[in-house]
Design a protein around this motif. Structure first.
Motif, PDB file in Angstrom:
ATOM      1  N   LEU A  37      -3.506  29.709  15.816  1.00 45.06           N
ATOM      2  CA  LEU A  37      -3.031  28.501  15.147  1.00 45.06           C
ATOM      3  C   LEU A  37      -3.992  27.371  15.521  1.00 45.06           C
ATOM      4  O   LEU A  37      -4.232  27.124  16.702  1.00 45.06           O
ATOM      5  N   SER A  38      -4.551  26.707  14.520  1.00 45.62           N
ATOM      6  CA  SER A  38      -5.467  25.589  14.747  1.00 45.62           C
ATOM      7  C   SER A  38      -4.839  24.326  14.194  1.00 45.62           C
ATOM      8  O   SER A  38      -4.093  24.362  13.204  1.00 45.62           O
ATOM      9  N   PHE A  39      -5.168  23.206  14.814  1.00 42.52           N
ATOM     10  CA  PHE A  39      -4.539  21.934  14.466  1.00 42.52           C
ATOM     11  C   PHE A  39      -5.604  20.871  14.232  1.00 42.52           C
ATOM     12  O   PHE A  39      -6.519  20.725  15.043  1.00 42.52           O
ATOM     13  N   SER A  40      -5.469  20.134  13.143  1.00 43.53           N
ATOM     14  CA  SER A  40      -6.383  19.017  12.936  1.00 43.53           C
ATOM     15  C   SER A  40      -5.969  17.872  13.854  1.00 43.53           C
ATOM     16  O   SER A  40      -4.825  17.792  14.313  1.00 43.53           O
ATOM     17  N   GLU A  41      -6.909  16.999  14.143  1.00 42.38           N
ATOM     18  CA  GLU A  41      -6.658  15.876  15.045  1.00 42.38           C
ATOM     19  C   GLU A  41      -5.582  14.951  14.469  1.00 42.38           C
ATOM     20  O   GLU A  41      -5.560  14.692  13.274  1.00 42.38           O
ATOM     21  N   ASN A  42      -4.707  14.487  15.331  1.00 34.69           N
ATOM     22  CA  ASN A  42      -3.608  13.624  14.895  1.00 34.69           C
ATOM     23  C   ASN A  42      -4.011  12.162  15.085  1.00 34.69           C
ATOM     24  O   ASN A  42      -3.901  11.604  16.163  1.00 34.69           O
ATOM     25  N   ASN A  43      -4.475  11.554  13.995  1.00 33.08           N
ATOM     26  CA  ASN A  43      -4.868  10.142  14.010  1.00 33.08           C
ATOM     27  C   ASN A  43      -3.813   9.245  13.381  1.00 33.08           C
ATOM     28  O   ASN A  43      -4.109   8.136  12.971  1.00 33.08           O
ATOM     29  N   THR A  44      -2.582   9.734  13.302  1.00 30.23           N
ATOM     30  CA  THR A  44      -1.525   8.970  12.643  1.00 30.23           C
ATOM     31  C   THR A  44      -0.964   7.857  13.512  1.00 30.23           C
ATOM     32  O   THR A  44      -0.278   6.964  13.019  1.00 30.23           O
ATOM     33  N   GLY A  45      -1.197   7.933  14.831  1.00 27.66           N
ATOM     34  CA  GLY A  45      -0.627   6.955  15.741  1.00 27.66           C
ATOM     35  C   GLY A  45       0.800   7.283  16.155  1.00 27.66           C
ATOM     36  O   GLY A  45       1.424   6.536  16.891  1.00 27.66           O
ATOM     37  N   ALA A  46       1.318   8.399  15.676  1.00 26.06           N
ATOM     38  CA  ALA A  46       2.694   8.792  15.994  1.00 26.06           C
ATOM     39  C   ALA A  46       2.752  10.298  16.249  1.00 26.06           C
ATOM     40  O   ALA A  46       1.898  11.051  15.785  1.00 26.06           O
ATOM     41  N   VAL A  47       3.775  10.710  16.970  1.00 27.39           N
ATOM     42  CA  VAL A  47       4.011  12.140  17.168  1.00 27.39           C
ATOM     43  C   VAL A  47       4.350  12.756  15.814  1.00 27.39           C
ATOM     44  O   VAL A  47       5.053  12.149  15.010  1.00 27.39           O
ATOM     45  N   SER A  60      12.412  36.934   9.014  1.00 22.61           N
ATOM     46  CA  SER A  60      11.604  35.716   8.945  1.00 22.61           C
ATOM     47  C   SER A  60      12.010  34.786  10.077  1.00 22.61           C
ATOM     48  O   SER A  60      13.206  34.653  10.378  1.00 22.61           O
ATOM     49  N   GLU A  61      11.015  34.162  10.697  1.00 30.93           N
ATOM     50  CA  GLU A  61      11.305  33.215  11.766  1.00 30.93           C
ATOM     51  C   GLU A  61      10.286  32.082  11.731  1.00 30.93           C
ATOM     52  O   GLU A  61       9.089  32.318  11.562  1.00 30.93           O
ATOM     53  N   SER A  62      10.773  30.851  11.881  1.00 31.50           N
ATOM     54  CA  SER A  62       9.902  29.677  11.890  1.00 31.50           C
ATOM     55  C   SER A  62       9.797  29.132  13.301  1.00 31.50           C
ATOM     56  O   SER A  62      10.773  29.123  14.056  1.00 31.50           O
ATOM     57  N   TYR A  63       8.601  28.680  13.637  1.00 30.68           N
ATOM     58  CA  TYR A  63       8.340  28.069  14.936  1.00 30.68           C
ATOM     59  C   TYR A  63       7.956  26.612  14.716  1.00 30.68           C
ATOM     60  O   TYR A  63       7.082  26.313  13.905  1.00 30.68           O
ATOM     61  N   MET A  64       8.642  25.733  15.437  1.00 25.49           N
ATOM     62  CA  MET A  64       8.380  24.303  15.336  1.00 25.49           C
ATOM     63  C   MET A  64       7.278  23.919  16.319  1.00 25.49           C
ATOM     64  O   MET A  64       7.261  24.391  17.456  1.00 25.49           O
ATOM     65  N   LEU A  65       6.377  23.048  15.881  1.00 25.99           N
ATOM     66  CA  LEU A  65       5.274  22.573  16.700  1.00 25.99           C
ATOM     67  C   LEU A  65       5.296  21.060  16.730  1.00 25.99           C
ATOM     68  O   LEU A  65       5.612  20.415  15.720  1.00 25.99           O
ATOM     69  N   THR A  66       4.972  20.478  17.874  1.00 26.55           N
ATOM     70  CA  THR A  66       4.909  19.024  18.025  1.00 26.55           C
ATOM     71  C   THR A  66       3.520  18.656  18.512  1.00 26.55           C
ATOM     72  O   THR A  66       2.993  19.298  19.429  1.00 26.55           O
ATOM     73  N   GLN A  67       2.909  17.628  17.887  1.00 29.12           N
ATOM     74  CA  GLN A  67       1.573  17.196  18.286  1.00 29.12           C
ATOM     75  C   GLN A  67       1.583  15.694  18.557  1.00 29.12           C
ATOM     76  O   GLN A  67       1.993  14.904  17.709  1.00 29.12           O
ATOM     77  N   ASN A  68       1.108  15.330  19.728  1.00 28.16           N
ATOM     78  CA  ASN A  68       0.993  13.926  20.078  1.00 28.16           C
ATOM     79  C   ASN A  68      -0.218  13.328  19.380  1.00 28.16           C
ATOM     80  O   ASN A  68      -1.182  14.035  19.078  1.00 28.16           O
ATOM     81  N   PRO A  69      -0.221  12.014  19.177  1.00 29.49           N
ATOM     82  CA  PRO A  69      -1.379  11.377  18.545  1.00 29.49           C
ATOM     83  C   PRO A  69      -2.560  11.307  19.528  1.00 29.49           C
ATOM     84  O   PRO A  69      -2.371  11.363  20.742  1.00 29.49           O
ATOM     85  N   VAL A  70      -3.752  11.201  18.974  1.00 27.82           N
ATOM     86  CA  VAL A  70      -4.960  11.022  19.778  1.00 27.82           C
ATOM     87  C   VAL A  70      -4.901   9.625  20.369  1.00 27.82           C
ATOM     88  O   VAL A  70      -4.580   8.651  19.687  1.00 27.82           O
ATOM     89  N   GLU A  71      -5.196   9.530  21.660  1.00 28.19           N
ATOM     90  CA  GLU A  71      -5.234   8.214  22.290  1.00 28.19           C
ATOM     91  C   GLU A  71      -6.566   7.557  21.965  1.00 28.19           C
ATOM     92  O   GLU A  71      -7.615   8.198  22.011  1.00 28.19           O
ATOM     93  N   GLU A  72      -6.493   6.271  21.639  1.00 30.86           N
ATOM     94  CA  GLU A  72      -7.726   5.542  21.343  1.00 30.86           C
ATOM     95  C   GLU A  72      -8.505   5.325  22.633  1.00 30.86           C
ATOM     96  O   GLU A  72      -7.937   5.139  23.703  1.00 30.86           O
ATOM     97  N   ALA A  73      -9.825   5.346  22.509  1.00 30.48           N
ATOM     98  CA  ALA A  73     -10.682   5.119  23.678  1.00 30.48           C
ATOM     99  C   ALA A  73     -10.480   3.702  24.202  1.00 30.48           C
ATOM    100  O   ALA A  73     -10.422   2.743  23.422  1.00 30.48           O
ATOM    101  N   LYS A  74     -10.338   3.582  25.518  1.00 28.82           N
ATOM    102  CA  LYS A  74     -10.142   2.266  26.128  1.00 28.82           C
ATOM    103  C   LYS A  74     -11.492   1.604  26.315  1.00 28.82           C
ATOM    104  O   LYS A  74     -12.460   2.224  26.739  1.00 28.82           O
ATOM    105  N   GLN A  75     -11.561   0.323  25.997  1.00 27.75           N
ATOM    106  CA  GLN A  75     -12.819  -0.400  26.096  1.00 27.75           C
ATOM    107  C   GLN A  75     -12.943  -1.083  27.418  1.00 27.75           C
ATOM    108  O   GLN A  75     -12.054  -1.515  28.038  1.00 27.75           O
TER     109      GLN A  75
END
Length: 75
Positions: A37-47, A60-75
């Protein structure tokens, strides 16, 4: 990426229910097989939540997945 091991007694399919999740391979036959399973980067700002559904014969069985957003680089 995450690997899932499928142990099937009949032909099976795996379907992503969300565009940010890809499944490879998306189908297989009897036996044990690794599915990636591959995931694109989460740039939405939300889970975000998504799912993958595995089907083999009438089962048939479904699996739920949760992805946290990418943290912005700190300046």
């Amino acid at each position: 990426k995450r690997a899932v091991t499928i142990a099937a007694t009949s032909d099976w399919t795996a379907v992503s229910n969300d565009t940010w999740i890809t499944v490879s391979p998306a189908s297989g036959g009897v036996g044990i097989q690794e599915v990636v399973l591959s995931f694109s980067e989460n740039n939405t700002g939300a889970v975000r939540k998504g799912s993958v559904t595995f089907t083999a014969g009438s089962y048939s069985e479904s699996y739920m997945l949760t992805q946290n957003p990418v943290e912005e680089a700190k300046q």
